[in-house]
Design a protein around this motif. Structure first.
Motif, short mmCIF file in Angstrom:
data_model
loop_
_atom_site.label_atom_id
_atom_site.label_comp_id
_atom_site.label_asym_id
_atom_site.label_seq_id
_atom_site.Cartn_x
_atom_site.Cartn_y
_atom_site.Cartn_z
N LEU A 124 1.05 -1.17 0.27
CA LEU A 124 0.15 -0.21 0.02
C LEU A 124 0.45 1.04 0.21
O LEU A 124 0.85 1.75 -0.32
CB LEU A 124 -0.92 -0.15 1.16
CG LEU A 124 -2.15 -1.31 0.97
CD1 LEU A 124 -3.02 -0.71 2.43
CD2 LEU A 124 -2.69 -1.28 0.00
N GLU A 125 1.94 1.76 0.64
CA GLU A 125 2.74 2.14 0.38
C GLU A 125 3.51 2.80 -0.36
O GLU A 125 3.71 3.62 -1.37
CB GLU A 125 3.70 1.98 1.92
CG GLU A 125 3.51 2.74 2.95
CD GLU A 125 5.02 1.71 4.40
OE1 GLU A 125 4.32 2.42 4.99
OE2 GLU A 125 5.22 0.56 4.11
N TYR A 180 -6.45 1.45 -3.13
CA TYR A 180 -7.36 0.40 -3.49
C TYR A 180 -7.36 -0.55 -1.85
O TYR A 180 -6.97 0.88 -0.68
CB TYR A 180 -6.11 -0.55 -3.98
CG TYR A 180 -5.81 -0.48 -5.73
CD1 TYR A 180 -6.89 -0.82 -6.56
CD2 TYR A 180 -4.32 -0.19 -5.43
CE1 TYR A 180 -6.62 -1.04 -7.60
CE2 TYR A 180 -4.35 -0.53 -6.81
CZ TYR A 180 -5.54 -0.76 -7.97
OH TYR A 180 -4.97 -0.12 -9.27
N GLN A 181 -8.66 -1.04 -1.47
CA GLN A 181 -8.74 -1.78 -0.51
C GLN A 181 -8.82 -3.46 -0.63
O GLN A 181 -9.27 -3.99 -1.18
CB GLN A 181 -10.71 -1.33 -0.05
CG GLN A 181 -10.51 -0.16 -0.19
CD GLN A 181 -9.98 0.38 0.32
OE1 GLN A 181 -10.00 -0.11 1.98
NE2 GLN A 181 -9.23 1.91 1.11
N ARG A 194 0.65 4.18 -3.10
CA ARG A 194 0.98 5.74 -2.70
C ARG A 194 1.52 6.64 -3.42
O ARG A 194 1.52 7.40 -4.09
CB ARG A 194 0.46 5.55 -1.18
CG ARG A 194 -0.14 5.30 -0.28
CD ARG A 194 -0.10 5.20 0.48
NE ARG A 194 -0.99 4.52 2.02
CZ ARG A 194 -0.86 4.10 3.15
NH1 ARG A 194 0.72 4.67 3.52
NH2 ARG A 194 -1.72 3.46 4.13
N ASP A 204 -5.79 5.71 0.74
CA ASP A 204 -5.63 3.88 0.05
C ASP A 204 -6.18 4.48 -1.38
O ASP A 204 -8.00 4.40 -1.16
CB ASP A 204 -5.48 2.79 0.66
CG ASP A 204 -4.51 2.51 1.44
OD1 ASP A 204 -3.29 3.71 0.96
OD2 ASP A 204 -4.72 2.44 2.73
N GLU A 208 -2.46 -5.73 2.46
CA GLU A 208 -1.39 -5.13 2.66
C GLU A 208 -0.39 -6.35 3.02
O GLU A 208 -0.43 -7.03 3.78
CB GLU A 208 -0.63 -3.86 3.34
CG GLU A 208 -0.42 -3.63 4.92
CD GLU A 208 0.02 -2.57 5.07
OE1 GLU A 208 0.14 -2.11 4.42
OE2 GLU A 208 -0.01 -2.66 6.49
#
Length: 300
Positions: free
Chosen positions: A174-175, A209-210, A178, A207, A213
């Motif tokens: 997720l990072e 996207y869900q 971003r 985010d 991670e």
């Protein structure tokens, strides 16, 4: 005349007797076709073997729908490193389904990354059976997305003794997303932004996207094998300074992790046009392979 006849007969018989996996040979190495099973599907690849390999590696893909990395594998083989490279699942001659942005799916979902790590794990186990010298250290080498796959794979398989990672993240999926959304493919991004900007956005942006991670630090925490990361400071796919910060934390903890930063390079640190990162990786592999062999000899 008789000599020519027997020469041709011998050649013909040799081609019959040799496994059909052998399809090419150079002065430096042989190339063999292989197939292996992983999670119910068949993956197809090639093994490149120098006469006296100093080490062996399985190549782990980035996110694109790529076939076996033969050109990169040949560069390694010419340096005395045996290689297994295979078509990514759902690509080329490999079975299964490719998952990725180009087909409208999220290829860094935890389920997919674990599936790809299963493929790499089976490749390692297959490769080991083809190496006549069982003392040859075997490792993983990969690009970009492989930064999540390689640690997961290495944590599953004690046969894996080192890892080399070109432009690979040490942050969560997720990072990374971003940061990638923030740079938006802008090649001049670093001319107008600071590392502080990128860090703030990477840590705090909502985010898009869900999904669950994947954090490579979880697997890296379990590993004690040597690792080398090669980064380009101009990278707009991963926030390199943040990744290096994570590696420095591991180094303080005594992990045998190293990295090299190239100030003028971007995400493609394995390019054939700029050979310095590759050359450094080769020397590092040779040094680590020698150290591993010596350690094994002392134990015995």
């Amino acid at each position: 005349m008789n000599n020519n006849f027997f020469s041709h007969l011998f050649l013909w018989l040799s081609l019959i007797i040799l496994p059909e996996m052998v399809f090419s040979q150079s002065n430096d190495f042989t190339i063999q076709d292989v197939k292996f099973e992983s999670q119910g599907i068949t993956l197809a690849g090639s093994i490149l073997k120098p006469i006296n390999p100093v080490a062996a590696v399985v190549i782990v893909h980035g996110s694109d729908p790529v076939k076996r990395e033969l050109e990169f594998a040949k560069r390694l083989a010419k340096e005395g490193v045996a290689v297994l490279t295979y078509d990514k699942r759902g690509v080329g001659e490999s079975g299964g389904v490719y998952v990725g942005p180009s087909v409208g799916t999220n290829n860094i979902d935890t389920t997919n990354l674990n599936l790809l790590s299963d493929d790499a794990n089976e490749a390692v186990k297959t490769f080991r059976t083809f190496l006549k010298n069982k003392k040859i250290p075997i490792g993983l080498i990969g690009f970009s997305q492989a930064g999540w796959i390689i640690p997961i794979t290495a944590s599953k398989n004690s046969q894996i003794e080192f890892m080399v990672l070109f432009s690979c993240p040490t942050i969560t999926t997720l990072e990374q997303l971003r940061f990638q959304f923030y740079t938006n493919g802008n090649s001049t991004f670093w001319e107008n932004h600071t590392d502080a900007d990128a860090r703030e956005h990477t840590k705090n942006d909502p985010d898009k996207y869900q999904f669950v991670e994947t954090d490579p630090k979880i697997s890296l925490n379990t590993l004690s094998i040597p690792g080398l990361w090669l980064f380009g400071e101009k990278d707009i796919q991963i926030p390199v300074k943040l990744c290096i910060e994570q590696l420095n934390t591991f180094k303080v903890q005594g992990k045998p992790f190293e990295y090299t930063l190239f100030p003028t390079l971007g995400h493609n640190t394995s390019s054939i046009d700029i050979t310095t990162p590759f050359d450094i990786s080769i020397e590092w592999i040779k040094q680590k392979a020698l150290s591993i062999k010596m350690s094994k000899a002392l134990i015995k």
